[in-house]
Design a protein around this motif. Structure first.
Motif, PDB file in Angstrom:
ATOM      1  N   SER A  37      17.079  11.850   0.607  1.00 51.24           N
ATOM      2  CA  SER A  37      17.451  11.552   2.105  1.00 51.24           C
ATOM      3  C   SER A  37      16.528  12.371   2.652  1.00 51.24           C
ATOM      4  CB  SER A  37      18.732  11.729   2.318  1.00 51.24           C
ATOM      5  OG  SER A  37      19.333  12.788   2.012  1.00 51.24           O
ATOM      6  N   GLU A  39      13.474  13.379   1.748  1.00 52.41           N
ATOM      7  CA  GLU A  39      12.126  12.733   1.806  1.00 52.41           C
ATOM      8  C   GLU A  39      12.050  11.973   2.736  1.00 52.41           C
ATOM      9  OE1 GLU A  39      11.006  12.055  -2.314  1.00 52.41           O
ATOM     10  OE2 GLU A  39      11.618  13.711  -2.920  1.00 52.41           O
ATOM     11  N   ILE A  40      13.028  10.852   2.777  1.00 52.01           N
ATOM     12  CA  ILE A  40      13.025   9.754   3.647  1.00 52.01           C
ATOM     13  C   ILE A  40      12.945  10.085   5.077  1.00 52.01           C
ATOM     14  CG2 ILE A  40      14.357   7.707   4.433  1.00 52.01           C
ATOM     15  CD1 ILE A  40      15.154   7.264   1.505  1.00 52.01           C
ATOM     16  N   SER A  41      13.903  11.135   5.336  1.00 52.49           N
ATOM     17  CA  SER A  41      13.950  11.444   6.660  1.00 52.49           C
ATOM     18  C   SER A  41      12.591  12.236   7.410  1.00 52.49           C
ATOM     19  CB  SER A  41      15.085  12.561   6.811  1.00 52.49           C
ATOM     20  OG  SER A  41      16.367  11.977   6.358  1.00 52.49           O
ATOM     21  N   SER A  42      12.274  13.314   6.341  1.00 52.82           N
ATOM     22  CA  SER A  42      10.995  13.671   6.786  1.00 52.82           C
ATOM     23  C   SER A  42       9.747  12.674   6.996  1.00 52.82           C
ATOM     24  CB  SER A  42      10.431  14.727   5.983  1.00 52.82           C
ATOM     25  OG  SER A  42      10.182  14.245   4.543  1.00 52.82           O
ATOM     26  N   LYS A  43       9.643  11.614   6.058  1.00 49.60           N
ATOM     27  CA  LYS A  43       8.739  10.620   6.211  1.00 49.60           C
ATOM     28  C   LYS A  43       8.876   9.987   7.596  1.00 49.60           C
ATOM     29  CE  LYS A  43       6.892   6.621   3.924  1.00 49.60           C
ATOM     30  NZ  LYS A  43       6.930   5.541   2.575  1.00 49.60           N
ATOM     31  N   GLU A  44      10.165   9.380   7.671  1.00 47.78           N
ATOM     32  CA  GLU A  44      10.298   8.755   8.954  1.00 47.78           C
ATOM     33  C   GLU A  44      10.097   9.533  10.319  1.00 47.78           C
ATOM     34  OE1 GLU A  44      14.290   7.610   8.504  1.00 47.78           O
ATOM     35  OE2 GLU A  44      14.030   5.718   7.356  1.00 47.78           O
ATOM     36  N   VAL A  45      10.450  10.498  10.203  1.00 51.20           N
ATOM     37  CA  VAL A  45      10.349  11.391  11.487  1.00 51.20           C
ATOM     38  C   VAL A  45       8.498  11.723  11.704  1.00 51.20           C
ATOM     39  CG1 VAL A  45      10.124  13.883  12.404  1.00 51.20           C
ATOM     40  CG2 VAL A  45      12.150  12.916  11.524  1.00 51.20           C
ATOM     41  N   ARG A  46       7.788  11.698  10.447  1.00 50.47           N
ATOM     42  CA  ARG A  46       6.358  11.841  10.705  1.00 50.47           C
ATOM     43  C   ARG A  46       5.696  10.779  11.072  1.00 50.47           C
ATOM     44  NH1 ARG A  46       5.786  14.302   5.795  1.00 50.47           N
ATOM     45  NH2 ARG A  46       5.867  12.294   4.941  1.00 50.47           N
ATOM     46  N   GLU A  47       6.458   9.693  10.800  1.00 51.86           N
ATOM     47  CA  GLU A  47       5.775   8.152  10.987  1.00 51.86           C
ATOM     48  C   GLU A  47       6.170   7.796  12.464  1.00 51.86           C
ATOM     49  OE1 GLU A  47       7.250   5.259   8.396  1.00 51.86           O
ATOM     50  OE2 GLU A  47       5.902   5.890   6.635  1.00 51.86           O
ATOM     51  N   PHE A  48       7.359   8.522  13.141  1.00 55.23           N
ATOM     52  CA  PHE A  48       7.693   8.168  14.444  1.00 55.23           C
ATOM     53  C   PHE A  48       6.827   9.020  15.295  1.00 55.23           C
ATOM     54  CE2 PHE A  48      10.645   9.125  18.092  1.00 55.23           C
ATOM     55  CZ  PHE A  48      10.653   7.995  18.435  1.00 55.23           C
ATOM     56  N   GLN A  51       3.504   7.267  15.474  1.00 57.68           N
ATOM     57  CA  GLN A  51       3.553   6.359  16.537  1.00 57.68           C
ATOM     58  C   GLN A  51       3.658   6.932  18.108  1.00 57.68           C
ATOM     59  OE1 GLN A  51       6.866   4.037  15.243  1.00 57.68           O
ATOM     60  NE2 GLN A  51       5.753   2.952  13.338  1.00 57.68           N
TER      61      GLN A  51
END
Length: 60
Positions: A37, A39-48, A51
């Motif tokens: 979680s 890793e997923i959270s940091s990846k999602e935040v970085r992608e957001f 964008q």
């Protein structure tokens, strides 16, 4: 001889062994999910953030 007592004791030992295995599996799964979680959270935040930065040029 009392076979009922022996059967009950064996059942309790079997149940205890199963509980130990289940608790270990839950502990390992919890650690796996916690790591995943993060890793997923940091990846999602970085992608957001990327964008949002790409959209910034449309509002200047």
């Amino acid at each position: 001889m009392d076979d009922n007592g022996q059967a009950s004791a064996e059942f309790i030992l079997l149940f205890g062994g199963i509980m130990v295995v289940v608790l270990l599996a839950i502990y390992m799964y919890n650690n796996y999910i916690s790591d995943l979680s993060g890793e997923i959270s940091s990846k999602e935040v970085r992608e957001f953030n990327n964008q949002l930065n790409n959209l910034e040029k449309y509002f200047k």
